[in-house]
Motif scaffolding. Structure first.
Motif, PDB file in Angstrom:
ATOM      1  N   ALA A 132      -2.414  10.097  -4.011  1.00  0.00           N
ATOM      2  CA  ALA A 132      -3.043   8.911  -3.965  1.00  0.00           C
ATOM      3  C   ALA A 132      -1.963   7.652  -3.400  1.00  0.00           C
ATOM      4  CB  ALA A 132      -3.037   8.360  -5.456  1.00  0.00           C
ATOM      5  N   ARG A 133      -0.847   7.846  -2.976  1.00  0.00           N
ATOM      6  CA  ARG A 133      -0.054   7.192  -2.147  1.00  0.00           C
ATOM      7  C   ARG A 133      -0.575   6.633  -0.815  1.00  0.00           C
ATOM      8  NH1 ARG A 133       3.688   3.100  -2.049  1.00  0.00           N
ATOM      9  NH2 ARG A 133       5.090   3.408  -0.262  1.00  0.00           N
ATOM     10  N   GLU A 155      -4.283   0.437   1.788  1.00  0.00           N
ATOM     11  CA  GLU A 155      -4.938  -0.874   1.404  1.00  0.00           C
ATOM     12  C   GLU A 155      -4.124  -1.826   1.740  1.00  0.00           C
ATOM     13  OE1 GLU A 155      -7.602  -1.633  -0.195  1.00  0.00           O
ATOM     14  OE2 GLU A 155      -8.663  -0.017  -0.660  1.00  0.00           O
ATOM     15  N   GLU A 156      -2.559  -1.501   1.592  1.00  0.00           N
ATOM     16  CA  GLU A 156      -1.550  -2.666   1.713  1.00  0.00           C
ATOM     17  C   GLU A 156      -1.622  -3.147   3.135  1.00  0.00           C
ATOM     18  OE1 GLU A 156       2.941  -3.074   0.252  1.00  0.00           O
ATOM     19  OE2 GLU A 156       2.005  -1.014   0.618  1.00  0.00           O
ATOM     20  N   GLY A 187      -8.113  -0.489   4.010  1.00  0.00           N
ATOM     21  CA  GLY A 187      -8.663  -0.016   2.944  1.00  0.00           C
ATOM     22  C   GLY A 187     -10.177   0.554   3.141  1.00  0.00           C
ATOM     23  N   GLU A 193      -2.967   3.962  -1.384  1.00  0.00           N
ATOM     24  CA  GLU A 193      -2.260   2.651  -1.640  1.00  0.00           C
ATOM     25  C   GLU A 193      -1.837   1.915  -0.345  1.00  0.00           C
ATOM     26  OE1 GLU A 193       0.735   3.801  -4.508  1.00  0.00           O
ATOM     27  OE2 GLU A 193      -0.939   4.532  -5.974  1.00  0.00           O
TER      28      GLU A 193
END
Length: 397
Positions: free
Chosen positions: A207-208, A214-215, A219, A211
């Motif tokens: 899942a990293r 998105e950062e 995303g 993340e």
């Protein structure tokens, strides 16, 4: 024993076996040892092509660095580093070498007399870099100054011609963003970043990848194939691939060069947030980016480090001009400023906007608030008028 129908003496076979074993032993030692005079591939050719034992003896006597001795100048070293740095307020007048930083504190990236030569071109010339932990270090300079070569050597992608590098973290804790990152076009953004996670930090959850995408603002493109990405999107994807392994040090080569104004703003904000938990070395020629996010700057020009220190120190070297903005009218304040011994010129360029040239910056910063209070004038802004571009041009002219 017969070979091609002829008898071969046992002594000759034994001698050949000894020569082969000796050659193999020399090659194994070559792989494990440091060398001098020639690169390892050249010594391997000498061992194999020059008749035994002459080739092996030449390697042992002339090429092999005995164990326990210092490595030659072209080697790199990695390990904990605590570099003592001292401030020098100006450049050395003759050779232009930069002083180190102002404090004695832990340094996570350091170079010592680092040099890199390509034929007759000197890319780096005696660079002593010192990057303290937890800062954003802006490495600035014109195109061709040696910035990319420096980052490549720090990342271990190139070897220096002279000098060496010290790192306080293993190279697996480095995240590197090249100037123009490229990826396999059939992979999706998630697959690219998850592959980087698997190679650098397989213990982190899958899942990293989502993340960090998105950062960095990707995303909505997580499942898109990267063959259709713009250069700016590839730049963001490269930054995500750097961050997914949670490195301690980030080496970013022109991270915002291909982005539009809003994208640049987002990347700079991200770099600013990362500075609280990571050490960032940011190479760029976009000086306004450095002025927004960097704590420490290094100015490199023609392969030499011309300045190294806090950004405020670089600006202060040429900050004798201030921009003072007050609520008009300001005529009385201008007259009061012109009477001060530390003021060389005070002019109202527009209603409430005053250009102030001073001979003593400290006296100006102490005296202006007093004059404002005495005149009953409302302050809007009071800043050095010299920006990083002006300081940079004066330093490299």
């Amino acid at each position: 024993m017969e070979i091609f129908g002829e008898e071969v003496p046992a002594a000759l076979l034994a001698l050949g076996a000894v020569a082969l074993l000796g050659m193999l032993a020399a090659l194994v030692d070559l792989a494990r040892s440091d060398v001098r005079q020639l690169p390892k591939w050249a010594w391997a050719l000498i061992i194999v092509l020059v008749s035994f034992p002459l080739g092996a003896l030449l390697y042992v006597v002339l090429g092999r660095v005995p164990r326990g001795q210092a490595r030659p100048a072209t080697a790199e070293s990695a390990g904990p580093a605590s570099v003592t740095a001292t401030e020098a307020p100006s450049l050395r007048p003759r050779d232009g070498e930069a002083p180190a930083l102002a404090e004695t504190r832990e340094v996570v990236v350091a170079t010592h007399d680092l040099g890199k030569v390509y034929g007759e071109t000197v890319a780096l010339d005696g660079v002593d870099l010192a990057v303290p932990r937890g800062v954003t270090y802006g490495l600035i300079g014109p195109n061709g100054a040696g910035k990319t070569t420096m980052l490549s050597i720090l990342a271990g992608l190139r070897r220096p011609t002279s000098g060496h590098v010290e790192l306080a973290v293993p190279r697996t804790s480095l995240g590197v963003l090249v100037d123009s990152p490229q990826f396999e076009p059939w992979l999706t953004a998630r697959e690219v970043v998850d592959l980087a996670r698997h190679l650098t930090a397989p213990d982190l959850p899958q899942a990293r990848a989502g993340e960090v995408l998105e950062e960095v603002g990707l995303g909505e493109a997580v499942e898109r194939r990267v063959g259709g990405f713009s250069r700016g999107m590839l730049q963001r994807l490269g930054l995500a691939a750097c961050l997914v392994g949670d490195p301690e040090i980030l080496l970013l080569d022109e991270p915002s060069s291909a982005l539009d104004p809003s994208g640049r703003r987002e990347v700079l904000d991200l770099v600013g947030r990362l500075a609280h938990t990571k050490t960032v070395v940011l190479s760029t020629h976009i000086l306004s980016d450095v002025q927004q996010v960097a704590d420490v700057v290094g100015v490199i020009d023609h392969g030499r480090l011309r300045f190294q220190g806090p950004l405020t120190d670089l600006l202060a070297r040429t900050s004798s001009v201030y921009a003072l903005q007050v609520r008009p009218p300001a005529a009385g304040l201008v007259e009061a400023l012109a009477d001060q011994p530390w003021v060389e010129d005070a002019a109202e360029q527009a209603p409430g906007r005053i250009r102030l040239v001073v001979s003593d910056a400290t006296a100006a910063e102490r005296g202006v608030p007093t004059l404002l209070a005495e005149a009953g004038t409302h302050l809007v802004a009071f800043n050095p008028a010299t920006d990083l571009e002006t300081a940079f041009l004066e330093l490299t002219s």
